[in-house]
Motif scaffolding. Structure first.
Motif, mmCIF file in Angstrom:
data_model
loop_
_atom_site.group_PDB
_atom_site.id
_atom_site.type_symbol
_atom_site.label_atom_id
_atom_site.label_comp_id
_atom_site.label_asym_id
_atom_site.label_seq_id
_atom_site.Cartn_x
_atom_site.Cartn_y
_atom_site.Cartn_z
ATOM 1 N N MET A 173 -10.542 6.730 -4.979
ATOM 2 C CA MET A 173 -10.237 5.320 -4.771
ATOM 3 C C MET A 173 -10.907 4.459 -5.845
ATOM 4 S SD MET A 173 -8.109 5.185 -2.336
ATOM 5 C CE MET A 173 -8.083 3.419 -2.129
ATOM 6 N N GLN B 100 -5.716 -4.386 1.276
ATOM 7 C CA GLN B 100 -4.734 -3.488 0.675
ATOM 8 C C GLN B 100 -5.344 -2.128 0.353
ATOM 9 O OE1 GLN B 100 -2.875 -4.907 -2.926
ATOM 10 N NE2 GLN B 100 -2.145 -2.865 -3.473
ATOM 11 N N PHE B 101 -6.519 -2.117 -0.268
ATOM 12 C CA PHE B 101 -7.144 -0.853 -0.634
ATOM 13 C C PHE B 101 -7.626 -0.084 0.600
ATOM 14 C CE2 PHE B 101 -7.037 -2.732 -4.795
ATOM 15 C CZ PHE B 101 -6.935 -1.656 -5.650
ATOM 16 N N ALA C 172 -12.642 -0.977 -2.153
ATOM 17 C CA ALA C 172 -11.897 -2.188 -1.802
ATOM 18 C C ALA C 172 -12.750 -3.430 -2.017
ATOM 19 C CB ALA C 172 -11.438 -2.111 -0.340
ATOM 20 N N SER D 87 2.351 1.773 -3.368
ATOM 21 C CA SER D 87 1.338 2.303 -4.288
ATOM 22 C C SER D 87 1.123 3.794 -4.059
ATOM 23 C CB SER D 87 0.020 1.542 -4.111
ATOM 24 O OG SER D 87 -0.994 2.094 -4.913
ATOM 25 N N GLY E 229 -13.039 4.026 1.771
ATOM 26 C CA GLY E 229 -12.267 3.014 1.071
ATOM 27 C C GLY E 229 -12.916 1.652 0.993
ATOM 28 N N SER F 68 -8.782 4.673 -8.757
ATOM 29 C CA SER F 68 -7.587 3.860 -8.529
ATOM 30 C C SER F 68 -7.858 2.388 -8.803
ATOM 31 C CB SER F 68 -7.099 4.054 -7.089
ATOM 32 O OG SER F 68 -5.981 3.234 -6.810
ATOM 33 N N VAL F 69 -9.036 1.905 -8.400
ATOM 34 C CA VAL F 69 -9.403 0.510 -8.654
ATOM 35 C C VAL F 69 -9.472 0.246 -10.151
ATOM 36 C CG1 VAL F 69 -11.245 -1.200 -8.423
ATOM 37 C CG2 VAL F 69 -10.576 0.186 -6.446
ATOM 38 N N ALA G 222 -12.947 -4.093 -5.698
ATOM 39 C CA ALA G 222 -11.691 -4.668 -6.198
ATOM 40 C C ALA G 222 -11.578 -6.137 -5.839
ATOM 41 C CB ALA G 222 -10.506 -3.879 -5.626
ATOM 42 N N SER H 200 0.830 -1.205 0.000
ATOM 43 C CA SER H 200 0.000 0.000 0.000
ATOM 44 C C SER H 200 0.860 1.249 0.000
ATOM 45 C CB SER H 200 -0.906 0.005 1.238
ATOM 46 O OG SER H 200 -1.777 -1.108 1.231
ATOM 47 N N GLU I 29 -4.602 1.632 2.089
ATOM 48 C CA GLU I 29 -4.245 2.824 1.309
ATOM 49 C C GLU I 29 -5.128 4.002 1.692
ATOM 50 O OE1 GLU I 29 -3.857 2.584 -2.907
ATOM 51 O OE2 GLU I 29 -3.067 0.531 -2.838
#
Length: 413
Positions: free
Chosen positions: A309, A336-337, A398, A13, A394, A312-313, A401, A10, A340
């Protein structure tokens, strides 16, 4: 992929998308800055105003005999008249409270008094007050010129006086009053001090006041042989201890006055901190309003973070497919997401808290002088909100994802 490796990934990233991270963190910083800044400003202004009110006597209370201002009957029923507080009772109370507070004794000697100098005289509107060694301190009176009374003058009742600003202007005009003599109540007094002008803040009456030693006032004959009624003012260093000290003072005064158990007090205590109580109420409303404004700003920031976010995904769909193909589980991808989002929020939160503290204290310094305040409660609240915003904003990206199909993700362009 364990938790530590997820955290490292994370952070990598975040470092790889530094500009986006900074812009996203600024969104959170602005929201936290508004929240912490407003609440810090309220706390700082409250601290400054509390100190100001304390210097005006807000950390004190007065004790007088009950019904001292009765005007006869109410509702056809005559009010009970309680005995005046004697000098012995007042001094005993002062001795017993001296370890916990500053106690001053005073007495109203005469009103509507004519005061004469060698060449001039005043209108019959001068008040004569007898005060002890603590009177100037507890009444927050400052000397513009001269000095206060010495221990000898207090103890032996010397004929000395401290005059108000209007008396000086009336009797001595352009010459110095210190060292001159006044005549009132059949005695000749030497002027040793002059009070600072109060102006209209006390309706002018503060500038038409003469203070003499309390022992001197006790020696002046009273019309009809009446006794002086002594006023007791108790001041403490910390306003928050006022309720405790008032309770202790009530017990001591009941004992001194001989009030029997179960009967009401023959005296009354009046707080001088009504301004602070009003300030507490107003600051409470300000805090609620500030919190609502800050929360709305943070709500907008969380929506912005969630949108970033989600982007980002979408940008890292192929990366997610590779990780899943290598054995990463849905929980690890989601983790992980989330990490972040939380790290971005915390970084933005620290910046926002710092800026908020500086902004709040800066606003308060424009209104009045006060110490620099770090509101630790709001710092903790701000960081907690940052983590909550990170989790809330998030979680959906997440979750999205973690649900991507690895085959479809690898095909994603």
């Amino acid at each position: 992929m364990n938790l530590v490796e997820n955290i490292r990934e994370s952070l990598r990233s975040i470092q790889g998308n530094l500009l986006r991270t900074i812009l996203t963190g600024l969104i959170i910083s602005i929201g936290i800055m508004s929240l912490v800044g407003i609440l810090t400003a309220v706390d700082s202004m409250k601290h400054s105003l509390t100190q100001t009110f304390s210097s005006l006597g807000a950390n004190a209370f007065d004790i007088r005999r009950k019904g001292f201002n009765n005007r006869g009957s109410q509702g056809g029923r005559m009010e009970k008249i309680y005995p005046q507080i004697s000098y012995q009772q007042a001094t005993e109370y002062k001795d017993r409270m001296s370890d916990n507070a500053v106690v001053s004794l005073s007495a109203f000697i005469s009103g509507a008094t004519v005061v004469k100098s060698t060449t001039e005289k005043t209108n019959p509107n001068i008040n004569i007050v007898g005060g002890d060694e603590n009177y100037l301190q507890t009444q927050n009176l400052n000397l513009a010129r001269g000095r206060g009374f010495s221990s000898f003058e207090h103890e032996f009742g010397s004929n000395v006086a401290i005059i108000g600003d209007e008396i000086k202007s009336t009797l001595f005009k352009d010459r110095e009053a210190i060292g001159e003599y006044l005549t009132f109540l059949g005695r000749r007094f030497k002027v040793v001090g002059q009070l600072e002008a109060k102006g209209s803040s006390m309706g002018g009456s503060g500038d038409r006041r003469i203070i003499i030693p309390l022992e001197t006032g006790r020696q002046i004959p009273r019309p009809g042989g009446s006794q002086l009624n002594y006023d007791i003012k108790t001041a403490i260093p910390q306003p928050e201890e006022l309720n405790y000290v008032m309770g202790e003072a009530t017990g001591i005064m009941r004992n001194v006055r001989g009030d029997a158990l179960g009967l009401e007090e023959s005296f009354e205590i009046r707080r001088s901190d009504s301004a602070i109580q009003t300030l507490e109420e107003i600051s409470g409303y300000l805090k609620v309003g500030g919190f609502v404004i800050g929360f709305i700003t943070l709500l907008g920031a969380s929506v912005g973070l969630m949108n970033i976010m989600m982007v980002s995904v979408n940008e890292r769909t192929r990366e997610i497919g590779v990780r899943k193909a290598l054995g990463a589980t849905a929980v690890q991808i989601r983790q992980q997401f989330l990490i972040e989002a939380i790290v971005i929020c915390i970084l933005g939160g620290f910046v926002g808290i710092f800026l908020g503290i500086m902004m709040g204290n800066g606003i308060a310094s424009l209104i009045g002088e006060g110490g620099f305040i770090v509101p630790w409660l709001w710092v903790v609240v701000g960081l907690t909100i940052c983590v909550a915003v990170g989790v809330i904003s998030g979680y959906y990206p997440a979750f999205k994802a973690s649900k991507l199909d690895p085959i479809d993700s690898l095909r994603y362009e």
